[in-house]
Write an enzyme that holds these catalytic residues in place. Structure first.
Site, PDB file in Angstrom:
ATOM      1  N   ASP A  90     -10.480  13.268   2.514  1.00 54.73           N
ATOM      2  CA  ASP A  90     -10.112  12.828   3.864  1.00 54.73           C
ATOM      3  C   ASP A  90      -9.149  13.750   4.591  1.00 54.73           C
ATOM      4  OD1 ASP A  90      -8.064  12.307   2.142  1.00 54.73           O
ATOM      5  OD2 ASP A  90      -7.633  10.297   2.891  1.00 54.73           O
ATOM      6  N   GLU A  91      -8.847  14.916   4.035  1.00 53.68           N
ATOM      7  CA  GLU A  91      -7.904  15.824   4.680  1.00 53.68           C
ATOM      8  C   GLU A  91      -8.472  17.232   4.733  1.00 53.68           C
ATOM      9  OE1 GLU A  91      -3.642  15.341   3.594  1.00 53.68           O
ATOM     10  OE2 GLU A  91      -4.396  13.916   2.113  1.00 53.68           O
TER      11      GLU A  91
END
Length: 740
Positions: A151-152
């Site tokens: 998610d990053e």
């Protein structure tokens, strides 16, 4: 990070010195004063350096929950939690408003929010696929994108900002505005070069977030700053679905807003414990602590790096992630205490990995098993073992052939027994299987013979030092010599890694010699130099070593230098095969050299030729040769093996030969049977030089092309024979298979 039981990977900091902040500020002031009469445009775009970089950190909002809401829009306005085992690993903001938190026990979450909707998130496939879609979208804005978990992402916008500034006119620069928030509500100075660069970066960040929402339906936060550390810290100031830009003057304010040193990305659990023991708890404590004492306690590089991090200094580059360097699947649980239970869990993880290999297209050459034992400590230690995957198993990987399950499970269970004494009670809380050393083989569309004659792969892809990153794994920044204990078993084939957090993902292979090191004038007679150049280096060495021994031993020597090499030389000449007598004893010695492995440490299972079914092909060639020696008439020969050598090479490479899909025994030994119930017998006669292998059916007779020696053909492994027959048929050669 959304993955259960996994912490974010540390960014780490570079060890290079940055320019002094005050000197850089004075330089900018001088530039601004000198350029005030020339307009703003002329002073923009100084030579890029650490302070002029523009880095964006993109962090997706409650990522797993968003993927579930996209999949099922009815969940959008309901409190939603994603469950893995007994934990709510993440939840949407509707649930957070009602008191549900990430990593909350399911029972507690239900008590807080009875209307909470739970979905099972143990299968990460959809999350992984969406994660890579996000990365691909960001790469449309800048090619320099670094993944950090699912998610990053870090994006280096420095060059893109440069291009946009070059396109802007002077009057347009003075009207540049910020997109999103400015940290600490700091005022913007449009005469400051760094301010303008960061403002343009904020506009690009807003465009990226808009594209994510329009194309993928995802929202996320973004932080814009001059390095990765600051961008990551500032991205979480305004959430969800917002972005913040950090101007240089507010850097110290942001750093000092952290409550504890362990909130600094790049300082892990062990390092934080060491710092606490020195009385260092806050960022200010670390900034003012004696560098000499810190270096003495932690080592020079670590001490300097973390002290720079405490001032917000981070020169680490955004590293282009590219395709994943490893595939891993893990499962955490309260207790696993039996070998049967461990095997079942390993089979589940392996099945998922095999599907991913099919989708990716590359083939892994190394497999790793990771375990975590139960401990009362908050942060558990992990142990791992890894070994090469046998070539005949690699051949089946990625083909959808699930016959590969059995040998792979056997390998993993042997690794398991090397870590866990199954005869004693044990308590595990995690198992992980990892495929690494992924290679995109160009031979996938070529024949096996083509592989031998094609230009060799680059050294970096076959040997040298490889580093494989497990992006979802937290790597401590403590000195590696203190943190990690890698001990090689006597065989040298199974690597052991023990860390506080995760295995060190590094594999070492022996360095290959350059082809040019071999004098071509020393080649045996009948060997084509051009073909010789294309052979794998170890085969070149074998041929040359045979030639050298022949030269020194003289004509009267009883030994035959190229006994085991006959399979190699048969590719060059028909006649040469007929001139070389065969001594199976030589090959037996070499075969034993491959198969025998020293026993493991006490308390673990031993690795030996009888238990290591994956060390050879599906049939045990060493055992076969042993039995043949009892039944056949064998001429006396030298006791020392003469052909196939593994000396002065890494066993991890030599134990499984560099030929793909073929074991060394298959290539150099005589093919022993065409029928599982029938053995052919070699004789001392001329015809016995190669075994009388018949076609698969007694009713078939093969007429070969004129330039093909049938004896050499029947010496080849069955897979190669079939491929050659298919190639000749496609090419319309003058051969046919007759039926009686």
């Amino acid at each position: 990070m959304e993955k259960l039981g996994v912490e974010p990977e540390e960014e780490g900091g570079g060890d290079d010195d940055e320019e002094d902040a005050e000197a850089w500020a004075m330089e900018l002031a001088d530039v601004g004063a000198a350029a005030s009469s020339q307009g703003v445009h002329d002073q923009v775009l100084p030579t890029p350096n650490a302070s002029s970089r523009v880095i964006v950190h993109v962090d997706l909002d409650c990522f797993y929950a968003q993927v579930e809401m996209i999949s099922n829009p009815e969940l959008k306005d309901k409190p939603l939690g994603v469950q893995q085992k007994y934990l709510v690993v993440t939840c949407n903001y509707e649930a957070r408003k009602l008191g549900v938190k990430k990593l909350m026990n399911v029972r507690d979450a239900k008590e807080k929010c009875p209307q909470l909707v739970l979905v099972n998130g143990e299968d990460l496939t959809r999350y992984r696929e969406m994660s890579y879609k996000v990365t691909e979208l960001l790469e449309e804005f800048s090619p320099v994108v670094e993944r950090l978990g699912f998610d990053e992402n870090f994006v280096d916008l420095t060059e893109m900002v440069e291009k946009r500034l070059q396109q802007l006119q002077s009057d347009e620069l003075s009207a540049v505005t910020v997109s999103g928030h400015v940290y600490n509500n700091q005022s913007i100075n449009l005469l400051d070069v760094l301010h303008i660069r960061l403002l343009v970066g904020s506009q690009i960040a807003a465009e990226m977030r808009e594209a994510m929402y329009n194309q993928l339906g995802l929202t996320g936060c973004a932080g814009v700053a001059s390095n990765k550390l600051l961008a990551k810290l500032v991205s979480g100031v305004f959430k969800p679905n917002q972005q913040t830009v950090l101007l240089p003057e507010s850097c110290q304010h942001l750093i000092h807003s952290l409550n504890h040193i362990k909130e600094i990305p790049g300082i892990g659990y062990k390092t934080a414990k060491c710092l606490e023991a020195l009385g260092i708890n806050s960022v200010r404590d670390l900034q003012t602590f004696s560098p000499k004492i810190l270096e003495k306690e932690l080592g020079i590089s670590v001490a300097q790096r973390i002290q720079k991090l405490s001032f917000g200094e981070d020169n680490s580059p955004v590293i282009l992630s590219g395709p994943p360097q490893s595939f891993s699947e893990e499962d955490s649980f309260k207790k696993c205490s039996s070998e049967v239970e461990a095997k079942n869990k390993i089979e589940e993880l392996l099945a998922s990995l095999l599907n991913r290999v099919c989708q990716d297209g590359r083939k892994p050459h190394t497999v790793r098993l990771i375990i975590r034992r139960y401990s009362s400590e908050k942060h558990y230690g992990r142990e791992s073992r890894q070994c090469p995957i046998p070539s005949h198993v690699i051949q089946k990987l990625g083909t959808g052939n699930y016959d590969v399950m059995t040998p792979m499970v056997d390998i993993l269970m042997k690794l398991f027994r090397n870590m866990v004494n199954v005869k004693m009670p044990f308590h595990l809380t995690l198992l992980s299987v990892c495929f690494c050393n992924l290679k995109a083989l160009n031979t996938a569309k070529k024949g096996l013979i083509d592989y031998y004659l094609m230009p060799s792969l680059s050294t970096t892809s076959r040997s040298g030092k490889h580093s494989f990153k497990m992006k979802d794994t937290h790597m401590e920044d403590f000195p590696k010599d203190k943190e990690t204990n890698r001990d090689f078993l006597p065989s040298g084939r199974i690597e052991s890694t023990r860390t506080r957090e995760s295995p060190l993902d590094t594999t070492n292979f022996s360095k290959e010699k350059d082809i040019n090191e071999f004098p071509l004038c020393s080649l045996p007679e009948g060997v084509d130099q051009e073909v010789f150049k294309q052979l794998p280096v170890d085969i070149q060495e074998e041929i040359l070593s045979g030639k050298s021994r022949e030269k020194f031993q003289g004509k009267g020597s009883v030994s035959c230098p190229l006994h085991a090499s006959r399979g190699v030389l048969s590719f060059f000449s028909k006649k040469q095969m007929q001139d070389i007598p065969i001594n199976p004893r030589d090959h037996l010695s070499s075969s034993k050299q491959v198969s025998s492995v020293s026993p493991c440490e006490p308390g673990t299972s031993g690795f030996n030729s009888s238990s290591s079914s994956y060390m050879s092909s599906q049939k045990d060639y060493s055992y076969y040769l042993d039995n043949r020696l009892k039944d056949e008439r064998i001429s006396q020969g030298p006791k020392e093996p003469q052909g196939f050598h593994f000396t002065n090479s890494n066993p991890a490479v030599s134990a499984f030969h560099s030929f793909p899909n073929l074991q060394s025994e298959q290539l150099f030994s005589r093919n022993h049977t065409t029928d599982s119930h029938k053995q052919t017998v070699a004789t001392d006669s001329h015809e016995g030089l190669t075994e009388n292998r018949e076609p698969d059916s007694v009713d078939e007779k093969i007429t070969f092309p004129s330039d093909i020696d049938p004896q050499v053909f029947y010496e080849l492994p069955e897979a190669v024979q079939k491929e050659l027959l298919a190639e000749w048929k496609r090419a319309g050669s003058d051969f046919h298979i007759g039926h009686k």
